[in-house]
Design a protein around this motif. Structure first.
Motif: not given
Length: 250
Positions: A194-215
């Motif tokens: 669980n992260t909001h760090d975009m560096n982490s997203v770009m470096e280790i994000g092999e599978n990413i889900i984006f949650i917006n307002k609970g969806e």
């Protein structure tokens, strides 16, 4: 593999998660991202069994968590490692005792075997020789690495990381990201970060889900996140990058 099937979660009358449906695969760094208050932490804790969903279910390798007996849930928890946002180390215990804690709880190993495992885990996170130090004597990055060592001590199949880079400088954050990715691949764990760090997203994000307002608003990986035409995702990515630049300049 962890499967989330149409999960909804309420706090009182407020709906925090709405019909989340996705799969997290083993041997990959699976990331949950979203703005503060989006529901990502609630989702992580629901997946980990800390919260009970009002609708839907979570399954671990085809085993539905809500259908398990108390004994089966205890057995499952032996296979779960959790890295909390602040590390959650026991201040009254030295590093060695902190890492040994899950081994005492979940295994019947003799002390010599436990100590060997502690030393292996410390070497794995590049902290050899700090056994007798206390959390108060460690830097923030060292405390996070001890927390990782404790989380992998009992050789879990599933690893949950709640904002592992919170409060760390950029260089240390990169080291923590690489460490999480390395141990995920090495032990073929199902890792959810669980992260909001975009560096982490770009470096280790092999599978990413984006949650917006609970969806669940978007799913992909670090290779296609910047080319998405999802407005909510683009707003999040831009704001995160801008905030980071402001903090670095300040």
């Amino acid at each position: 593999m962890i499967k989330v099937s149409h999960i909804s979660k309420y706090f009182g009358e407020r709906k925090i998660l709405n019909n989340i449906d996705t799969v997290f695969m083993p041997g990959k760094c699976n990331l949950i991202i979203g703005q503060s208050g989006s529901g990502k932490t609630v989702l992580l804790r629901t997946i980990a069994g800390l919260y009970q969903p009002e609708e839907g279910f979570v399954s671990y390798d085809e085993r539905v968590f809500s259908n398990m007996t108390r004994e089966q849930k205890v057995e499952l928890r032996k296979d779960i490692g959790f890295i909390f946002q602040e590390g959650a180390l026991f201040d009254s215990m030295c590093v060695e005792e902190n890492i040994m804690f899950p081994l005492r709880m979940f295994t019947r190993q003799k002390r010599k075997e436990r100590l060997e495992r502690v030393n292996y885990c410390l070497e794995r996170v590049n902290l050899k020789g700090v056994n007798k130090m206390f959390p108060s004597e460690l830097s923030g990055g060292m405390r996070k690495r001890v927390a990782i060592a404790r989380a992998i001590a009992a050789q879990p199949k599933y690893l949950f990381c709640d904002e592992p880079n919170s409060g760390l400088d950029p260089i240390t954050s990169i080291l923590i990201d690489k460490l999480i990715m390395d141990i995920t691949h090495e032990f073929n764990m199902t890792t959810i970060v669980n992260t909001h760090d975009m560096n982490s997203v770009m470096e280790i994000g092999e599978n990413i889900i984006f949650i917006n307002k609970g969806e669940l608003c978007w799913q992909g990986n670090s290779n296609n996140i910047l080319s998405s035409d999802n407005k909510h995702l683009n707003d999040f990515v831009f704001c995160s990058a801008l905030t980071k630049k402001i903090k670095e300049k300040g």
